[in-house]
Design a protein around this motif. Structure first.
Motif, PDB file in Angstrom:
ATOM      1  N   GLY A 140       0.814  -1.201   0.000  1.00  0.00           N
ATOM      2  CA  GLY A 140       0.000   0.000   0.000  1.00  0.00           C
ATOM      3  C   GLY A 140       0.851   1.257   0.000  1.00  0.00           C
ATOM      4  N   GLY A 141       0.169   2.401   0.033  1.00  0.00           N
ATOM      5  CA  GLY A 141       0.883   3.671   0.064  1.00  0.00           C
ATOM      6  C   GLY A 141       1.253   4.176  -1.317  1.00  0.00           C
ATOM      7  N   SER A 142       2.356   4.920  -1.383  1.00  0.00           N
ATOM      8  CA  SER A 142       2.784   5.566  -2.627  1.00  0.00           C
ATOM      9  C   SER A 142       4.241   5.243  -2.923  1.00  0.00           C
ATOM     10  CB  SER A 142       2.610   7.088  -2.527  1.00  0.00           C
ATOM     11  OG  SER A 142       1.270   7.431  -2.241  1.00  0.00           O
ATOM     12  N   ALA A 143       4.613   5.460  -4.184  1.00  0.00           N
ATOM     13  CA  ALA A 143       6.009   5.237  -4.597  1.00  0.00           C
ATOM     14  C   ALA A 143       6.296   6.076  -5.831  1.00  0.00           C
ATOM     15  CB  ALA A 143       6.248   3.759  -4.893  1.00  0.00           C
ATOM     16  N   SER A 144       7.560   6.459  -5.974  1.00  0.00           N
ATOM     17  CA  SER A 144       8.016   7.210  -7.154  1.00  0.00           C
ATOM     18  C   SER A 144       9.262   6.532  -7.699  1.00  0.00           C
ATOM     19  CB  SER A 144       8.336   8.667  -6.785  1.00  0.00           C
ATOM     20  OG  SER A 144       7.164   9.337  -6.347  1.00  0.00           O
ATOM     21  N   ASP A 167      -7.197   2.922  -0.885  1.00  0.00           N
ATOM     22  CA  ASP A 167      -7.252   2.386   0.486  1.00  0.00           C
ATOM     23  C   ASP A 167      -7.671   0.923   0.505  1.00  0.00           C
ATOM     24  OD1 ASP A 167      -6.437   4.806   1.448  1.00  0.00           O
ATOM     25  OD2 ASP A 167      -8.478   5.534   1.833  1.00  0.00           O
ATOM     26  N   ASP A 168      -8.589   0.538  -0.406  1.00  0.00           N
ATOM     27  CA  ASP A 168      -9.038  -0.850  -0.403  1.00  0.00           C
ATOM     28  C   ASP A 168      -8.136  -1.760  -1.224  1.00  0.00           C
ATOM     29  OD1 ASP A 168      -9.576  -0.020  -2.942  1.00  0.00           O
ATOM     30  OD2 ASP A 168     -11.747  -0.382  -2.851  1.00  0.00           O
ATOM     31  N   GLY A 169      -7.085  -1.194  -1.831  1.00  0.00           N
ATOM     32  CA  GLY A 169      -6.129  -1.993  -2.577  1.00  0.00           C
ATOM     33  C   GLY A 169      -6.639  -2.544  -3.884  1.00  0.00           C
ATOM     34  N   SER A 170      -7.728  -1.962  -4.392  1.00  0.00           N
ATOM     35  CA  SER A 170      -8.313  -2.480  -5.628  1.00  0.00           C
ATOM     36  C   SER A 170      -7.791  -1.786  -6.876  1.00  0.00           C
ATOM     37  CB  SER A 170      -9.836  -2.330  -5.577  1.00  0.00           C
ATOM     38  OG  SER A 170     -10.198  -0.956  -5.498  1.00  0.00           O
ATOM     39  N   GLU A 171      -7.100  -0.657  -6.712  1.00  0.00           N
ATOM     40  CA  GLU A 171      -6.693   0.122  -7.887  1.00  0.00           C
ATOM     41  C   GLU A 171      -5.479   0.978  -7.540  1.00  0.00           C
ATOM     42  OE1 GLU A 171      -9.617   1.835 -11.050  1.00  0.00           O
ATOM     43  OE2 GLU A 171      -9.262   3.413  -9.572  1.00  0.00           O
TER      44      GLU A 171
END
Length: 571
Positions: A140-144, A167-171
């Motif tokens: 989860g979260g963000s990445a660059s 948040d739900d990890g679907s997209e």
């Protein structure tokens, strides 16, 4: 509906507006009986409800229009944003994509939905991208990070990826920014930095060469002069041959010093009539030593060829750099062929694409190798400073640039033809010189003094002073000597009006040679001055009053010394 209970709406404002509209219509209605009053009340309630529905419908239509307009504005911002937007499923398939992202990929937007985004990445980036996305969906979260799109008609496009999982990890929402131009600018900046470093290296070489030039050239002057005198007095051919080897080595050493100064400090040139065939023959042993035993050098000379007008050191530089360029292009065994011949270039040849832009007679030099060749896209850049296709540390990209500069300086034309894996040919077209027509003189044997002209020689190096004195006296000149300015003035006072030529070093202990010349000419206006020095040009230029006619650079040969003295005395 209960007819005894009036209809109640949750919107007082809406009912008030409906009541007002019915009240306006009632003012024009006739008065009713009591029995009809209840009916009128019920009809009133129904009318209010109907009008409320109509008003609600108007408001809904207006809200719908505003929503559609807002959606259209959002779609425009979304599609024509300066960055690409994607919505990716956990398996990496594209769910949503804006026009900018589709443009970056180079596909129609409709054809991209459902396709794995990684399909459009450059081969070396697919595994890394997929690994990053899997980790992001898992944690989860963000990445660059950066990745690269494969472009069919151009170089890969570099992208910065900013990805955020819902948040739900679907997209996963992905923002793509094209940073290709930024990376290219960084590469160009790095190249400029590298060029600056190379330029600084050249500056260091120039400073080093300038620092050692004086002492080195003074020593070479003694070696060259002594070797030349010894050759004429050698009792046998064996000894004479060995002395000639010493002389050639010293002359080449002098040329190397001059090349460093010319390259790093733009040393003034001294062009003269040169027989190119003889010059190539003289330098051929050195070229063979440079390329090694695995590469053969063949010289196909055409006799006669017209002389050319160039500084001999510059011609050596051309031959040396062409040879080094060919050596580096040949892997393993190979050959280099040097060829000279005469060629006439007419207007029709120029119209047909000849590298020569001026009609006339040319002495042509062709330098051909069997190396790896040059690609077609690189040929237009080979004469650019610092351009090189060699691996890091194996070339500076300056050799061909130096050749090009020399060619332009001397009004030569240069051409390059090459075929990858087969070899390269460089051709120089050098204007043929007619000595009589151009008023130039071909080198002749030193001219002996017709009379005992008196020369004052001022030189602080005892070995050079003794050597030059002996050479001049052997040619019939009368020579007075001094080792610094004050003693030279004292000698001049004792021979006032009789000294015809002052031959002096530029830099002397105490008074310099230019100041000495000025003071002596004040007492002897007809005095001629010939300066000499082994210092680098930028040091000599500080003193002024020097030019190609009155300056003799060290080291010099006996012939160069006598020719310069003869020229000054007969100027």
């Amino acid at each position: 509906m209960d007819t005894h209970q009036p209809y109640r709406d949750d919107s007082p404002e809406l009912r008030q507006r409906a009541e007002e509209r019915i009240e306006q219509s009632r003012r024009h209605a006739p008065e009713l009986f009591p029995a009809e009053e209840e009916m009128r009340r019920i009809i009133h309630e129904l009318s209010v409800h109907q009008i409320e529905l109509e008003l609600q419908q108007e408001e809904l239509m207006q809200a719908r229009q505003e929503l559609e307009a807002s959606l259209e504005r959002y779609s425009g911002l979304y599609d024509f944003a300066p960055v690409g937007y994607l919505a990716l499923a956990p398996d990496g398939a594209i769910r949503e994509i804006n026009l900018k992202a589709a443009t970056l990929i180079g596909k129609e937007r409709g054809a991209l939905k459902g396709c794995p985004f990684s399909r459009f990445l450059a081969p070396g980036h697919i595994e890394t991208f997929n690994a990053c996305m899997k980790a992001l969906f898992r944690q989860g979260g963000s990445a660059s990070f950066e990745t690269s799109l494969q472009q069919s008609d151009s170089l890969p496009r570099i992208l910065r990826v900013d990805a955020t999982v819902s948040d739900d990890g679907s997209e996963c929402k992905v923002v793509l920014m094209d940073i290709t131009s930024e990376r290219k600018a960084e590469e160009e900046n790095s190249a400029l930095q590298a060029n600056l470093i190379e330029a600084q290296k050249i500056e260091v070489v120039g400073q080093l060469a300038g620092g050692i030039a004086h002492d080195f050239n003074n020593m070479l002057t003694v070696i060259i002069g002594t070797a030349e005198r010894s050759i004429h007095r050698a009792p046998d051919n064996v000894l004479r041959g060995e002395l000639e080897m010493i002389l050639k080595a010293a002359m080449r050493s002098a040329s190397l010093t001059s090349q460093l100064l010319t390259f790093a400090r733009k040393q003034p040139i001294s062009p003269r009539m040169v027989d190119i065939n003889n010059s190539i023959e003289d330098v051929l042993p050195m070229l063979k030593g440079l390329v090694g035993e695995n590469i053969g050098i063949v010289f196909n000379r055409t006799d006669p060829v017209s002389p050319i007008y160039i500084d001999p050191v510059q011609l050596d530089q051309i031959l040396l750099n062409l040879c080094l360029n060919s050596r580096d292009a040949i892997k393993g065994h190979g050959s280099i062929t040097i060829k000279t011949r005469m060629v006439h270039v007419g207007k029709s040849d120029i119209a047909a694409g000849s590298p020569c832009q001026t009609p006339g007679q040319y002495t042509m030099l062709t330098f051909t190798d069997t190396g790896c060749g040059i690609s077609r896209q690189d040929i237009p850049h080979i004469f650019e400073p610092f351009f090189t296709t060699k691996e890091v540390g194996q070339g500076t990209g300056l050799g061909l640039a130096v050749i090009y500069g020399i060619a332009k300086q001397n009004k030569f034309f240069i051409d390059c033809t090459s075929e990858p894996e087969k070899g390269t040919a460089f051709t120089l077209f050098m204007p043929a010189v007619n000595a009589k027509r151009e008023g130039l003189s071909v080198e002749q044997e030193p001219v002996s003094a017709v009379q005992r002209d008196l020369i004052l020689l001022v030189e602080d190096e005892p070995d050079i002073c003794s050597l030059v004195e002996n050479i001049l006296e052997q040619q019939g000149y009368a020579v007075l000597t001094a080792q610094e300015g004050q003693s030279a003035l004292a000698v001049a006072e004792n021979h006032l009006g009789h000294i015809r030529l002052l031959l002096t070093d530029v830099i002397l202990p105490g008074m310099n040679g230019v100041e000495l010349s000025t003071r002596m000419k004040a007492q002897n206006p007809g005095l001629k001055t010939l300066f000499m020095s082994g210092y680098a040009p930028e040091i000599i230029d500080r003193y002024g009053a020097l030019n190609d006619n009155n300056f003799l650079p060290k080291p010099f040969s006996i012939r160069a010394l006598l020719d310069a003295v003869h020229r000054m005395l007969n100027a």
